[in-house]
Scaffold this active site. Structure first.
Site, PDB file in Angstrom:
ATOM      1  N   ARG A 228     -28.596  11.133 -14.513  1.00 20.20           N
ATOM      2  CA  ARG A 228     -29.629  10.900 -13.506  1.00 20.20           C
ATOM      3  C   ARG A 228     -29.471   9.487 -12.967  1.00 20.20           C
ATOM      4  O   ARG A 228     -29.795   8.513 -13.638  1.00 20.20           O
ATOM      5  CB  ARG A 228     -31.021  11.105 -14.141  1.00 20.20           C
ATOM      6  CG  ARG A 228     -32.162  10.609 -13.286  1.00 20.20           C
ATOM      7  CD  ARG A 228     -33.511  11.004 -13.864  1.00 20.20           C
ATOM      8  NE  ARG A 228     -33.714  10.641 -15.254  1.00 20.20           N
ATOM      9  CZ  ARG A 228     -34.075   9.431 -15.665  1.00 20.20           C
ATOM     10  NH1 ARG A 228     -34.230   8.443 -14.810  1.00 20.20           N
ATOM     11  NH2 ARG A 228     -34.260   9.196 -16.958  1.00 20.20           N
ATOM     12  N   HIS A 232     -36.612   8.368 -13.428  1.00 22.68           N
ATOM     13  CA  HIS A 232     -37.122   9.679 -13.839  1.00 22.68           C
ATOM     14  C   HIS A 232     -37.997  10.279 -12.740  1.00 22.68           C
ATOM     15  O   HIS A 232     -37.870  11.459 -12.400  1.00 22.68           O
ATOM     16  CB  HIS A 232     -37.928   9.548 -15.129  1.00 22.68           C
ATOM     17  CG  HIS A 232     -38.606  10.804 -15.558  1.00 22.68           C
ATOM     18  ND1 HIS A 232     -37.924  11.905 -16.013  1.00 22.68           N
ATOM     19  CD2 HIS A 232     -39.922  11.146 -15.575  1.00 22.68           C
ATOM     20  CE1 HIS A 232     -38.779  12.868 -16.304  1.00 22.68           C
ATOM     21  NE2 HIS A 232     -40.000  12.440 -16.047  1.00 22.68           N
ATOM     22  N   TYR A 241     -35.351   0.899 -20.039  1.00 24.23           N
ATOM     23  CA  TYR A 241     -34.799   1.641 -21.171  1.00 24.23           C
ATOM     24  C   TYR A 241     -33.306   1.939 -21.058  1.00 24.23           C
ATOM     25  O   TYR A 241     -32.730   2.534 -21.971  1.00 24.23           O
ATOM     26  CB  TYR A 241     -35.571   2.944 -21.390  1.00 24.23           C
ATOM     27  CG  TYR A 241     -35.663   3.855 -20.177  1.00 24.23           C
ATOM     28  CD1 TYR A 241     -34.634   4.736 -19.846  1.00 24.23           C
ATOM     29  CD2 TYR A 241     -36.783   3.837 -19.353  1.00 24.23           C
ATOM     30  CE1 TYR A 241     -34.712   5.567 -18.745  1.00 24.23           C
ATOM     31  CE2 TYR A 241     -36.887   4.675 -18.245  1.00 24.23           C
ATOM     32  CZ  TYR A 241     -35.856   5.536 -17.952  1.00 24.23           C
ATOM     33  OH  TYR A 241     -35.945   6.354 -16.849  1.00 24.23           O
TER      34      TYR A 241
END
Length: 325
Positions: A228, A232, A241
């Site tokens: 990705r 998100h 993260y």
């Protein structure tokens, strides 16, 4: 090897799908959508899934799979209805043989298994394909669906788009398995791994799986390794993260650019054709932008529709209250 014309179609749809996705992200930033989960980098998985199915087959998408939906000729504004907050589903699932986009992780996998088994009992050759992410494989619904599909030998395909993160949780923190495909082995489900950024490989594996399931071979679990590239959702900050260097390393494996190079090298795509497809994508995005700029026409009484096949006394009472507002 997928036929050349199918790969040309895949390229066109991937280019249009990427531009649609970028436009939806922009609309979310402008407040026209409540949120948008981008599929940037995962176009090969979604287009591959859509193209592997017949129009009579069923697709079970997640909230991230808008590109797959428009590839099934679902209206882009209807596709974005859920993310706009106007309704739980903006399109007719039966007409498009596409279930409503699933936000709760993995709940739709059991639905896909049930529908596939039901269609076989009716004597059709319909196949169901459920799209899901790596995080969904940690949910109980996923394991129940695989167990049932294996026992029933249901004609259902589970395509796991393993993009490395379940929101912010990396793969290593959610599974000690060598790969997610191994999870199908214990349920007697044929399992494969494939490069999720290579639409040629994806179509080869998916078309084989779909036709095998259609012929009575039972369910398949396919793990597509992808990434990705975007957050998100439009409300996420991935720098908290994952390192920027990691995302940058995946740019060389961009599925759209990869297919464009392959088609060009094999003299299946000219620069003029690529420009024509890019222009088509821009026009498509412009149409979405204009239509989403208008306020949606909604009826509050719709809140009581499609809850039960026949309205209950409570729903009738609630509808009357809404009409009096």
């Amino acid at each position: 090897m997928p036929p050349p014309e199918l790969l040309r179609t895949a390229y066109r749809r991937m280019v249009v799908g990427r531009r649609f996705d970028a436009q939806a992200t922009a609309l979310a930033r402008q407040g026209r959508l409540a949120v948008h989960p981008s599929s940037l980098g995962q176009e090969a998985c979604q287009i591959g899934a859509a193209l592997a199915l017949r129009p009579t087959d069923w697709l079970f998408p997640t909230y991230r799979d808008g590109v797959a939906l428009i590839s099934r000729d679902i209206d882009p504004v209807e596709t974005l209805t859920l993310l706009r907050g106007d309704a739980h589903c903006g399109y007719d699932p039966v007409a498009h043989r596409t279930a409503p986009q699933c936000t709760p992780l993995a709940t739709h996998t059991a639905h896909a298994t049930g529908l596939a088994h039901g269609e076989r009992l009716k004597g059709t050759d319909t196949v169901a394909l459920a799209l899901l992410g790596d995080g969904a494989t940690s949910e109980g619904d996923f394991h129940e669906a695989l167990g049932l599909a294996g026992v029933l030998k249901a004609p259902v395909i589970f395509l796991v788009q393993n993009n490395g993160y379940a929101i912010s949780v990396p793969f290593a923190a959610q599974s000690a398995a060598p790969a997610l495909a191994y999870k199908g082995v214990g349920y007697g489900v044929r399992s494969e791994q494939v490069d999720g950024n290579d639409v040629v490989a994806l179509l080869a594996v998916l078309r084989k799986a779909v036709e095998d399931a259609r012929a009575g071979g039972g369910p398949w679990l396919i793990e597509a390794h992808t990434y990705r590239m975007a957050p998100h959702t439009s409300a996420d900050d991935p720098t908290r993260y994952r390192p920027a260097e990691e995302a940058e390393s995946w740019r060389d494996r961009d599925p759209v650019e990869r297919l464009e190079r392959w088609l060009t090298e094999h003299q299946l795509l000219t620069p003029a054709e690529a420009e024509e497809i890019a222009a088509e994508a821009e026009a498509y995005a412009a149409g979405v932008r204009v239509r989403l700029s208008a306020d949606a026409e909604t009826d509050r009484r719709d809140l009581t529709d499609h809850v039960f096949s026949a309205p209950t006394p409570q729903l009738i009472e609630q509808r009357a209250a809404l009409e009096g507002c």
